[in-house]
Write a protein that holds these residues in place. Structure first.
Motif, mmCIF file in Angstrom:
data_model
loop_
_atom_site.group_PDB
_atom_site.id
_atom_site.type_symbol
_atom_site.label_atom_id
_atom_site.label_comp_id
_atom_site.label_asym_id
_atom_site.label_seq_id
_atom_site.Cartn_x
_atom_site.Cartn_y
_atom_site.Cartn_z
ATOM 1 N N THR A 5 0.598 -4.313 -0.911
ATOM 2 C CA THR A 5 -0.679 -4.432 -1.625
ATOM 3 C C THR A 5 -0.577 -5.135 -2.972
ATOM 4 O O THR A 5 -1.602 -5.510 -3.540
ATOM 5 N N GLU A 60 -5.832 0.360 -2.401
ATOM 6 C CA GLU A 60 -4.563 -0.055 -1.795
ATOM 7 C C GLU A 60 -4.729 -0.687 -0.418
ATOM 8 O O GLU A 60 -3.814 -0.679 0.403
ATOM 9 N N TYR A 61 -5.887 -1.291 -0.170
ATOM 10 C CA TYR A 61 -6.061 -2.080 1.041
ATOM 11 C C TYR A 61 -5.420 -3.452 0.836
ATOM 12 O O TYR A 61 -5.566 -4.050 -0.239
ATOM 13 N N ASN A 62 -4.731 -3.970 1.856
ATOM 14 C CA ASN A 62 -4.225 -5.334 1.762
ATOM 15 C C ASN A 62 -5.289 -6.307 2.274
ATOM 16 O O ASN A 62 -6.376 -5.899 2.710
#
Length: 222
Positions: free
Chosen positions: A125, A172-174
């Motif tokens: 991330t 924390e999403y990519n």
């Protein structure tokens, strides 16, 4: 599975060697270099051919300290994500290093599981902040603010889509996960992320999180 390329920079020989053994014991990690100082590490990097993904650096080192090394890495090797691992964990220093481009800041007495989690999360991330670091960022923002909303001091305008993406970054999403969540292409998400970094004058994704917390665009969950 591609392994995460890791480097260690710490002048304490026993600690560095022990940390190297730890990294070597984790299947998804690949220790590429361990150096006793910042200058030694910078000299070694050209031969590593851009294979270092994450550098774990100390703050107190002779010749070139962690602040100077972080700055040099950001300027010369911006794709290397820096995790600071230090005995110094005061709030001002944590915030200073994140502002300067560090992707994570951990205490040297953290356990193995958290360090491995930090490396994986930073690689995935672009940042990892535990509660200690988040508190430091939040308290720094509160210290600089007053009772009025910080949003009134925000000099830039973010679109609704940019705010959506910024919130998911903070969670924390990519890029691929954000794309799935918002029904966008990964390339479109990458474009929005780059625009956010440019608009906010942040150095990297970790800086975006600090920005979002500072201006009240993301509430830290506790």
């Amino acid at each position: 599975m591609n392994k995460i390329g890791v480097a260690i920079v710490d002048d304490q020989n026993l600690f560095r060697q022990s940390l190297a053994m730890l990294i070597n014991s984790v299947d998804e990690l690949n220790l590429l270099n361990d150096s006793a100082g910042g200058r030694e590490f910078l000299d070694a990097l050209p031969a590593l051919k851009d294979s270092v993904d994450v550098a774990i650096i100390d703050m107190d080192m002779p010749g070139m300290n962690g602040i100077e090394l972080n700055k040099a890495l950001h300027e010369q090797y911006p794709n290397i994500r820096v995790i600071v691992l230090s005995v110094h964990v005061n709030e001002a220093l944590i915030t200073k290093m994140v502002n300067a481009g560090a992707a994570s800041y951990l205490a040297k007495n953290c356990d193995k599981d958290e360090l491995v989690l930090a490396i994986n999360t930073v690689y995935k991330t672009g940042f990892y902040f535990n509660n200690q670091a988040l508190n430091a960022i939040r308290n720094s923002a509160n210290h600089k603010s007053n009772s009025n909303s910080l949003l009134s001091h925000l000099q830039i305008s973010l679109t609704k889509r940019e705010r959506q993406i910024l919130e998911l970054i903070c969670k924390e999403y990519n890029n691929a996960e954000i794309a799935d969540q918002l029904f966008l292409s990964v390339r479109t998400v990458e474009g929005h992320r780059n625009n956010l970094i440019s608009k906010t004058n942040c150095r990297n994704t970790a800086g975006l999180v600090l920005f979002a917390i500072k201006f009240g665009l993301f509430e830290i969950p506790f």
